[in-house]
Write an enzyme that holds these catalytic residues in place. Structure first.
Site, short mmCIF file in Angstrom:
data_model
loop_
_atom_site.label_atom_id
_atom_site.label_comp_id
_atom_site.label_asym_id
_atom_site.label_seq_id
_atom_site.Cartn_x
_atom_site.Cartn_y
_atom_site.Cartn_z
CG ASP A 183 -3.27 2.17 6.74
OD1 ASP A 183 -2.08 2.05 7.05
OD2 ASP A 183 -3.72 1.99 5.59
CG ASP B 41 -6.63 1.07 2.41
OD1 ASP B 41 -5.79 1.21 3.33
OD2 ASP B 41 -6.32 1.04 1.20
CG ASP C 124 -5.12 -1.41 7.52
OD1 ASP C 124 -4.21 -1.16 8.33
OD2 ASP C 124 -5.20 -0.87 6.41
#
Length: 654
Positions: A319, A530, A534
């Site tokens: 990410d 995080d 996600d």
């Protein structure tokens, strides 16, 4: 190791060793005396093993390694090989004590963290007095005091001054970290300086140290495939070994000229050397030692099953916001536009022609609307305007334009704020040309359908990001970035961080399908994130890695590996330690099986006696356990070299 043994065990082993020497030297020569002394000492030394063997056989209905030892010693007693019978039990107990010591050492490397969770917290009352409370009784917003040398009981922001904090329990760093007023200090760390006061930001169940201890509990519950295989193997292995030993003992029935005593001795050798304890102990200990080594670096792995997956990684997807970048936006450019009519293309105003009144007017209207949102970009803009001493304006009738931005009334004018698609898709306006080579997120301000200006924001890349991607390249792991940001921003970050390929403009719902495509093309693939969005991808990955310091609770829960201090360079370190741990477990399996097969063959052919069998069992067990303890010392000498590898990131087709 002797210090960890009970005095009862020491006494039993001492009596067994002394008696064994007396029997070998024939100090006790009378046959009846030899039998009586041997039986008495045997019962004293072996009773825990015999009890355990009986429980396994009659209650659990399975044959264990203790059962093998019992049968072997009974056979030796029947053949009047008294020293050998005692030797089997004495050395088996020594090996078992050695394993217990090694296991405790490994366990202490992880479980010592429990001591960092204080049982009490000093809460400051409104009148300034102090009350001692349990962490679970303290609420968010309470003010707590931490004395010098004490462990921080709950996460909180430092009220004033600065604090020197020992962070080694959470991130493995030996050098104390300096925190200043307003910064959040996690729980579980130790105050190395003077008395400090904190405003609690997380309750006890969500504190950093509680989350860390929960991870440790999860780790203990998960086993790797080789470890689970060894456990299953032992259940079926023992009956097969006993059956083979019985067949060896009955060979004289098929070959009449053979001596029963000789073949029974061979069967006893077979039983002793075939004890699987070295294999059963060394492989789990290898993984447990690896867990301890990795935890020293500030990375928690939820079970040895994930060590195996880490060691086999072929690719990793990341990410962007909050993972590769800090997730904190800052304004890097301001641009004012001249658009006398809504139907006329906007023209940038030269910087030297912009008056302070025009600039403050633009920023004031922008801040007035962004103050109504909690989005990170909006927060960054408001903070920037506050730093620039922009006069406060009041916005009314503020509403969100879903997917585009926000609008409201300011001083009788209709003002809209949003990204580029607000202009092109909602207002039918053309995007003005870029005014510089800077890359970032653009936020436009439109008043009465005329473009007033634009600010450019950028999310800072973490200091450790480039080093981490370079190290992953060195380990042969292909890297990807999946982000919802526009292509230009994604390409810039991918280029600066040395990322192999990227997927840009991905909606939250697209992340999982994009990751699955990456996984199908590469094999064993990990994902690092995080945020709450996600969590599904973390759960679907072969190895999910979450940022533990600022990551969301759902991301940490869904992940298999947690980087406690969000230091990205810890990820390749953990991968390399996982590779070494898995290789170590395989080394132990090959060593133990290879040596045992050799001695089994020699024993069946009559070339190995019971003393060699004892050496092949207990000696091999000690060597394997010593080898399994090596991970406990890896981190002290661990030194990764980062090579500068230059690649050109490729845009991946969604």
């Amino acid at each position: 190791m002797l210090a960890s043994m009970s005095w009862q065990l020491k006494a039993r082993l001492a009596v067994g060793l002394i008696t064994m020497v007396l029997l070998l030297t024939h100090v006790i020569a009378d046959p009846v005396a030899r039998l009586v002394v041997t039986l008495a000492v045997y019962v004293l030394v072996a009773y825990p093993v015999l009890i355990s063997a009986c429980k396994d056989l009659f209650i659990r209905h399975r044959m264990s390694e203790q059962f093998l030892m019992a049968v072997a010693t009974f056979g030796a007693l029947g053949l009047q090989d008294y020293p050998e019978a005692l030797a089997v039990m004495v050395f088996y107990l020594i090996g078992d004590a050695f394993e217990e010591y090694a296991s405790q050492r490994s366990h202490n490397e992880i479980a010592s963290l429990v001591k960092l969770k204080p049982s009490k917290v000093r809460v400051i009352n409104p009148d300034g007095t102090e009350t001692i409370k349990k962490p679970r009784q303290v609420k968010i917003g309470d003010r707590i005091r931490v004395l010098a040398g004490e462990s921080v009981g709950l996460d909180g922001t430092l009220v004033e001054g600065s604090a020197s904090i020992d962070m080694s329990a959470l991130n493995g760093e030996s050098e104390p970290a300096l925190f200043t007023a307003g910064q959040e200090i996690p729980s579980g760390v130790i105050n190395m300086g003077s008395v400090i006061e904190l405003i609690v930001t997380k309750d006890s169940k969500n504190s950093s140290i509680t989350r860390l201890l929960n991870l440790i509990e999860d780790a203990a519950a998960n086993k790797s495939r080789p470890e689970a295989l060894i456990t299953r193997f032992a259940v079926y292995y023992t009956p097969i070994v006993v059956g083979c030993a019985v067949l060896l003992a009955l060979v004289p029935l098929v070959l009449p000229n053979e001596d029963f005593a000789n073949w029974i001795t061979r069967a006893l050798v077979f039983l002793v050397v075939s004890c699987p304890c070295a294999l059963v102990l060394s492989v789990p200990l290898s993984f447990f030692g690896g867990l301890g080594a990795i935890s020293k670096t500030g990375v928690m792995v939820k079970g040895s099953v994930h060590i195996e997956s880490l060691s086999k990684l072929k690719a990793m997807a990341f990410d962007k916001t909050g993972t590769i970048t800090k997730g904190r936006f800052s304004v890097i450019e301001e641009t004012l536009f001249n658009q006398p009519d809504a139907n006329v293309a906007a023209v940038p105003v030269a910087k030297d022609a912009v008056t302070s009144e025009q600039r403050l007017d633009l920023l004031g209207k922008l801040a007035a609307l962004e103050a109504k949102t909690t989005h990170p970009i909006g927060v960054a803009i408001v903070n920037y305007c506050t730093e620039q001493c922009v006069p406060t304006l009041e916005a009314t009738e503020v509403t969100e334009i879903t997917g585009y931005g926000i609008e409201g009334q300011i001083n009788g004018h209709h003002v809209m704020v949003g990204k580029g698609r607000l202009l092109t898709e909602k207002l039918g306006m053309e995007l003005p040309a870029a005014t510089s080579d800077l890359v970032g997120t653009e936020v436009y301000v439109v008043e009465d359908h005329k473009l007033l200006g634009r600010v450019l924001l950028a999310d800072e890349i973490k200091d450790t990001a480039r080093s981490m991607f370079d190290e992953l390249q060195r380990l042969g792991i292909k890297t990807y970035m999946i982000t919802g940001d526009k292509d230009r921003v994604a390409a810039d970050i991918a280029s600066r961080c040395n990322i192999s390929a990227y997927y840009a403009e991905q909606l939250p719902s697209d992340k999982l399908s994009t990751f699955q495509k990456i996984k199908s093309n590469n094999g064993v693939t990990g994902y690092v994130g995080d945020g709450i969005n996600d969590a599904p991808t973390l759960a679907a990955s072969d190895v999910g890695v979450a940022m533990g310091q600022f990551g969301s609770a759902s991301a940490v829960e869904a992940a298999d590996v947690v980087v406690m201090n969000d230091d990205l360079t810890k990820i390749p370190t953990a991968i390399e330690l996982a590779k070494r741990t898995f290789d170590l477990a395989k080394q132990n399996m090959i060593l133990v099986i290879g040596v045992k097969v050799l001695i089994l063959a020699l024993g069946a052919l009559g070339y190995a006696n019971i003393w060699l069998a004892i050496l092949g069992d207990v000696g091999l067990c000690v060597i394997a356990v010593l080898n399994a303890m090596r991970p406990l010392y890896w981190v002290k000498t661990k030194s990764l070299t980062v090579k500068d590898v230059s690649i050109t990131p490729a845009k991946a087709e969604a």
